[in-house]
Design an enzyme around this catalytic site. Structure first.
Site, short mmCIF file in Angstrom:
data_model
loop_
_atom_site.label_atom_id
_atom_site.label_comp_id
_atom_site.label_asym_id
_atom_site.label_seq_id
_atom_site.Cartn_x
_atom_site.Cartn_y
_atom_site.Cartn_z
N THR A 267 -85.23 19.32 23.89
CA THR A 267 -84.45 20.56 23.81
C THR A 267 -83.61 20.65 22.53
O THR A 267 -83.48 21.72 21.95
CB THR A 267 -83.51 20.63 25.02
OG1 THR A 267 -83.03 19.31 25.25
CG2 THR A 267 -84.21 21.13 26.26
N PHE A 401 -77.37 25.69 29.34
CA PHE A 401 -77.28 24.32 29.84
C PHE A 401 -77.23 24.28 31.37
O PHE A 401 -76.84 23.28 31.96
CB PHE A 401 -76.04 23.62 29.26
CG PHE A 401 -76.16 23.29 27.79
CD1 PHE A 401 -76.92 22.21 27.37
CD2 PHE A 401 -75.54 24.08 26.83
CE1 PHE A 401 -77.04 21.90 26.01
CE2 PHE A 401 -75.66 23.79 25.47
CZ PHE A 401 -76.41 22.68 25.07
N CYS A 408 -76.44 20.52 32.53
CA CYS A 408 -76.94 19.45 31.66
C CYS A 408 -75.89 18.35 31.48
O CYS A 408 -74.78 18.61 31.02
CB CYS A 408 -77.28 20.05 30.31
SG CYS A 408 -77.88 18.83 29.15
C1 HEM Z 1 -80.25 19.36 32.78
C2 HEM Z 1 -80.64 22.23 28.89
C3 HEM Z 1 -79.91 18.38 26.00
C4 HEM Z 1 -80.25 15.46 29.85
C5 HEM Z 1 -80.37 20.45 31.97
C6 HEM Z 1 -80.47 21.82 32.44
C7 HEM Z 1 -80.60 22.62 31.36
C8 HEM Z 1 -80.56 21.77 30.19
C9 HEM Z 1 -80.77 24.13 31.37
C10 HEM Z 1 -80.44 22.28 33.91
C11 HEM Z 1 -81.87 22.36 34.41
C12 HEM Z 1 -81.99 22.98 35.80
O1 HEM Z 1 -81.05 23.55 36.32
O2 HEM Z 1 -83.10 22.88 36.33
C13 HEM Z 1 -80.47 21.42 27.78
C14 HEM Z 1 -80.43 21.92 26.42
C15 HEM Z 1 -80.21 20.84 25.61
C16 HEM Z 1 -80.14 19.67 26.46
C17 HEM Z 1 -80.60 23.38 26.02
C18 HEM Z 1 -80.07 20.76 24.11
C19 HEM Z 1 -79.90 21.76 23.32
C20 HEM Z 1 -79.89 17.25 26.80
C21 HEM Z 1 -79.63 15.92 26.33
C22 HEM Z 1 -79.73 15.09 27.42
C23 HEM Z 1 -80.05 15.92 28.58
C24 HEM Z 1 -79.30 15.53 24.89
C25 HEM Z 1 -79.53 13.62 27.51
C26 HEM Z 1 -78.73 12.94 26.73
C27 HEM Z 1 -80.32 16.28 30.96
C28 HEM Z 1 -80.40 15.77 32.33
C29 HEM Z 1 -80.38 16.89 33.17
C30 HEM Z 1 -80.30 18.06 32.31
C31 HEM Z 1 -80.50 14.31 32.74
C32 HEM Z 1 -80.41 16.89 34.69
C33 HEM Z 1 -78.96 16.87 35.18
C34 HEM Z 1 -78.84 16.88 36.72
O3 HEM Z 1 -79.48 17.69 37.37
O4 HEM Z 1 -78.08 16.05 37.22
N1 HEM Z 1 -80.41 20.45 30.60
N2 HEM Z 1 -80.31 20.07 27.76
N3 HEM Z 1 -80.14 17.23 28.15
N4 HEM Z 1 -80.25 17.65 31.00
FE1 HEM Z 1 -80.18 18.84 29.37
#
Ligand code: HEM
Length: 464
Positions: A267, A401, A408
């Site tokens: 992402t 996010f 996130c």
């Molecule tokens: C969850 C976007 C960067 C790890 C999410 C979700 C979104 C998102 C929309 C929620 C998904 C859902 O509701 O189904 C983004 C965007 C990023 C980014 C746009 C960068 C521009 C990162 C980074 C990491 C990460 C750098 C790790 C270091 C995670 C994890 C989840 C998550 C592990 C699941 C959290 C949970 O449900 O407990 N992200 N993310 N993401 N993201 Fe990101």
């Protein structure tokens, strides 16, 4: 009460052919939203799904008191254990991993990762400088190398060394295979995949094994050479659940390792790529962003405190995620304890029953002109400046996010990395399109990125 609009489906395949699009299912769904409006329904993979695409509905469905996440099939990792991203909200594994891992991504630990981020960002700049002004390259591939190496170095003390190879790392190749196929499979009926999908299924398992193997290599290396530092890998291996005192079982550690390797780079790489397309195609914004970096940092070394002060660059990143959210769809449903419940939308016109997957088309909703104004589709960082009188309103429907406890976990990490890299690139290079008439098209797996984004990076005068 009215029936929710949508195209008629065919037996077996449902609306598969309606949502198909040469640029991926997302574009197909967005096209259907143009035809059927902000709420429409499709039958995909044998199940009904409702697609939602207005800013007000986005706000409604991201209210954690009313709706919970429907976990995606992608990123589910090992056989039983699901990593943070793919686990359901009532899965004890999610609660355990959430409690153990959340502190590892707080502001202080992320702040400590600044030098690791700089290390990899410097590798990117050195490579571009050495390749010279006329070298043509795919910007998205370079940012993918950068973000993969950054997540691995900063959270696992592991070097993929992607800048030392012409080819993408095998992890990236395998990941693209897994994400593309799991996205496609989610829309197909199980019978269809059984009959026609044996080749693709085999490739999917092969790719999953490659990712498993790489995750195990990193875990085993740390187990054989323990280091005493509070990074994410040590937290995964030894962190105790503050509620139960237990540590994670091996299968869950592997699933979460893979989750972080994927979610932690895909992402952010897309975000940086879209940022530069937007800046290049809107030259006034490029100049403003560069001037801000020049005024605040000059030719000196970028320091952590600079990042917050780069107000325009922060706004440009927010605006990029508004017009092109790199995780473009999140799914919700009414929680299971409200089994007989339904939700009413659009002034009572439609009822959505419990256990229907509600897919939020983030990009469409965040470009809703009735909420963000007539120019909602345009890239205008001023809209996302904290000094804009409508800033709070805009942020209330800004959900790239996700939301609530399922938001996130890596947002702070991604933001620090994206700001640092964007500032460093603006400070040192003039980025230009090889084809000035380039028209943005997206490439979709689980996330979206610009397709065929060929650029040149010219070292700026006075910079060494
Ligand atoms: C969850 C976007 C960067 C790890 C999410 C979700 C979104 C998102 C929309 C929620 C998904 C859902 O509701 O189904 C983004 C965007 C990023 C980014 C746009 C960068 C521009 C990162 C980074 C990491 C990460 C750098 C790790 C270091 C995670 C994890 C989840 C998550 C592990 C699941 C959290 C949970 O449900 O407990 N992200 N993310 N993401 N993201 Fe990101």
């Amino acid at each position: 009460m009215e029936a929710i609009p949508g195209p008629y489906g065919l037996p077996l395949v449902g609306n598969l052919f309606d949502i198909r699009h040469e640029d991926g299912f997302l574009k197909g769904a967005e096209h259907l939203a143009d035809i059927y409006g902000p709420v429409f329904q499709l039958t995909l993979g044998g199940k009904k799904a409702i697609f939602v695409s207005s800013a007000e509905l986005l706000k409604q469905f991201t209210d954690e008191k009313q709706f919970v996440k429907t976990p995606p099939t992608a990123l589910s990792g090992g056989k039983g254990a699901k990593g943070l991203f793919a686990a359901a909200g009532d899965d004890p594994d999610w609660h355990q991993a959430h409690r153990i891992l959340t502190p590892a991504f707080g502001p202080l630990p992320v702040g400590d990762m600044f030098e690791g981020m700089r290390d990899v960002a410097n590798q990117l700049c050195l490579k571009w400088a050495r390749m010279g002004d006329d070298h043509e390259f795919l910007l998205t591939d370079e940012f993918t190398r950068l973000t993969l190496d950054t997540i691995a170095l900063c959270t696992m003390d592991y070097r993929f060394n992607s800048f030392y190879s012409d080819k993408m790392h095998p992890f990236v190749e395998a990941m693209i295979g897994v994400l593309s196929y799991s996205g496609k499979r989610a829309n197909l009926p199980a019978l269809y995949t059984k009959v026609f999908g044996s080749g693709e299924e085999a490739k999917f398992h092969e790719d999953s094994l490659i990712m498993d193997k790489i995750a195990h290599q990193i875990i085993n290396r740390r187990r054989q050479n323990p280091v005493d530092k509070p990074d994410m890998l040590n937290t995964l291996l030894h962190g105790k659940d503050p509620k139960t005192g237990e540590i994670m079982r091996d299968e869950l550690i592997t699933s979460n390792m893979i989750t972080f390797l994927i979610a932690g780079h895909e992402t952010t790489s897309g975000l940086l790529s879209f940022l530069f397309v937007n800046l290049i195609q809107n030259p006034k914004t490029y100049l403003k962003a560069r001037e801000e970096v020049d005024q605040l940092v000059g030719t000196g070394t970028i320091q952590p405190y600079h990042l917050k002060e780069l107000k325009y660059l922060n706004a440009a990143l927010r605006e990029t995620l508004r017009v092109t959210p790199t995780a473009p769809v999140i799914s919700k449903k009414i929680p299971d304890h409200r089994k007989d419940d339904f939700v009413t939308v659009c002034d009572g016109r439609y009822h959505i029953p419990h256990d229907t997957s509600i897919k939020l088309l983030l990009g469409k909703a965040m470009c809703d002109s009735s909420y963000f104004g007539e120019d909602a589709h345009e890239f205008n960082p001023e809209r996302m400046l904290e000094t804009n009188p409508n800033f709070d309103k805009h942020m209330a429907a800004w959900k790239p996010f996700g939301n609530g406890s399922r938001a996130c976990i890596g947002q702070g990490f991604a933001w620090q990395e994206a700001l640092l890299v964007a500032a460093l690139v603006l400070q040192n290079f003039d980025i230009s399109l090889v084809d000035p008439s380039y028209v943005l098209r997206v490439k979709q797996t689980l996330t979206i990125k610009p397709r065929d984004l060929l650029v040149k990076a010219k070292l700026r005068k006075g910079v060494s």
